[in-house]
Design a protein around this motif. Sequence first.
Motif, PDB file in Angstrom:
ATOM      1  N   ALA A  76       0.831  -1.213   0.000  1.00 20.48           N
ATOM      2  CA  ALA A  76       0.000   0.000   0.000  1.00 20.48           C
ATOM      3  C   ALA A  76       0.861   1.258   0.000  1.00 20.48           C
ATOM      4  CB  ALA A  76      -0.948  -0.009   1.199  1.00 20.48           C
ATOM      5  N   ALA A 111      -6.885   2.332  -7.710  1.00 15.47           N
ATOM      6  CA  ALA A 111      -7.904   1.547  -7.019  1.00 15.47           C
ATOM      7  C   ALA A 111      -8.049   0.167  -7.660  1.00 15.47           C
ATOM      8  CB  ALA A 111      -9.240   2.286  -7.023  1.00 15.47           C
ATOM      9  N   SER A 112      -8.060   0.115  -8.974  1.00 12.46           N
ATOM     10  CA  SER A 112      -8.170  -1.160  -9.669  1.00 12.46           C
ATOM     11  C   SER A 112      -6.977  -2.069  -9.357  1.00 12.46           C
ATOM     12  CB  SER A 112      -8.260  -0.913 -11.182  1.00 12.46           C
ATOM     13  OG  SER A 112      -8.203  -2.124 -11.884  1.00 12.46           O
ATOM     14  N   GLN A 114      -4.934  -1.866  -6.768  1.00 11.91           N
ATOM     15  CA  GLN A 114      -4.947  -2.238  -5.358  1.00 11.91           C
ATOM     16  C   GLN A 114      -5.932  -3.372  -5.107  1.00 11.91           C
ATOM     17  OE1 GLN A 114      -4.761   1.153  -2.434  1.00 11.91           O
ATOM     18  NE2 GLN A 114      -5.027   2.261  -4.370  1.00 11.91           N
ATOM     19  N   TYR A 115      -7.065  -3.310  -5.739  1.00  8.69           N
ATOM     20  CA  TYR A 115      -8.033  -4.390  -5.578  1.00  8.69           C
ATOM     21  C   TYR A 115      -7.418  -5.707  -6.055  1.00  8.69           C
ATOM     22  CZ  TYR A 115     -12.409  -6.821  -5.185  1.00  8.69           C
ATOM     23  OH  TYR A 115     -13.373  -7.717  -4.820  1.00  8.69           O
ATOM     24  N   PHE A 118      -4.552  -6.534  -3.272  1.00  5.12           N
ATOM     25  CA  PHE A 118      -4.926  -6.684  -1.867  1.00  5.12           C
ATOM     26  C   PHE A 118      -6.362  -7.145  -1.644  1.00  5.12           C
ATOM     27  CE2 PHE A 118      -2.260  -2.673  -2.148  1.00  5.12           C
ATOM     28  CZ  PHE A 118      -1.053  -3.323  -1.965  1.00  5.12           C
ATOM     29  N   GLY A 119      -7.175  -7.174  -2.695  1.00  3.94           N
ATOM     30  CA  GLY A 119      -8.584  -7.538  -2.543  1.00  3.94           C
ATOM     31  C   GLY A 119      -9.412  -6.404  -1.971  1.00  3.94           C
ATOM     32  N   ARG A 120      -8.825  -5.234  -1.879  1.00  7.30           N
ATOM     33  CA  ARG A 120      -9.515  -4.049  -1.372  1.00  7.30           C
ATOM     34  C   ARG A 120      -8.687  -2.831  -1.783  1.00  7.30           C
ATOM     35  NH1 ARG A 120      -6.695  -6.520   2.312  1.00  7.30           N
ATOM     36  NH2 ARG A 120      -5.300  -5.418   3.691  1.00  7.30           N
ATOM     37  N   VAL A 121      -9.301  -1.674  -1.659  1.00  6.17           N
ATOM     38  CA  VAL A 121      -8.590  -0.425  -1.957  1.00  6.17           C
ATOM     39  C   VAL A 121      -8.001   0.084  -0.654  1.00  6.17           C
ATOM     40  CG1 VAL A 121      -8.819   1.942  -2.797  1.00  6.17           C
ATOM     41  CG2 VAL A 121     -10.089   0.090  -3.900  1.00  6.17           C
ATOM     42  N   GLU A 122      -6.686   0.207  -0.614  1.00  6.64           N
ATOM     43  CA  GLU A 122      -5.969   0.674   0.566  1.00  6.64           C
ATOM     44  C   GLU A 122      -5.780   2.189   0.546  1.00  6.64           C
ATOM     45  OE1 GLU A 122      -4.286  -1.203   3.097  1.00  6.64           O
ATOM     46  OE2 GLU A 122      -5.314  -3.005   2.420  1.00  6.64           O
TER      47      GLU A 122
END
Length: 124
Positions: A76, A111-112, A114-115, A118-122
């Motif tokens: 992140a 955001a894309s 990071q998803y 990490f499976g989520r937006v950090e």
Amino acid sequence: MYSELNRDSIAALVADFYGDIRRDSVLAPVFDGAIGDNWEPHLARMVDFWCSVMLKSAEFKGNVYGKHMQLQGVEAEHFRRWLGLFESHVTGRFAPGDADAFLAAARRIAASLQYGFFGRVEVA
């Protein structure tokens, strides 16, 4: 005085921005590990990419998501640093509307990615 949004101003942005990336203690190792000695072709692709995004030039052909998902060790903090540096290079260089459009695109891309990592937006 703001730069006019065109290929030349985007090329100057890319050169300055990635110059700072290459000097950044957190980002440089990730980028150098992925790019190695191929910085000139990478910079040319980034100019094509940002021209495609900002000028709708359709010059860039590639799979941004797939290419980035091959990278190892992305955290992140890398996104925080990248976005912070990008914002500092865009803000003041371009008129507020153009700078906002750059930043909105950069945040969507981040955001894309990071998803994917990490499976989520950090960091947004």
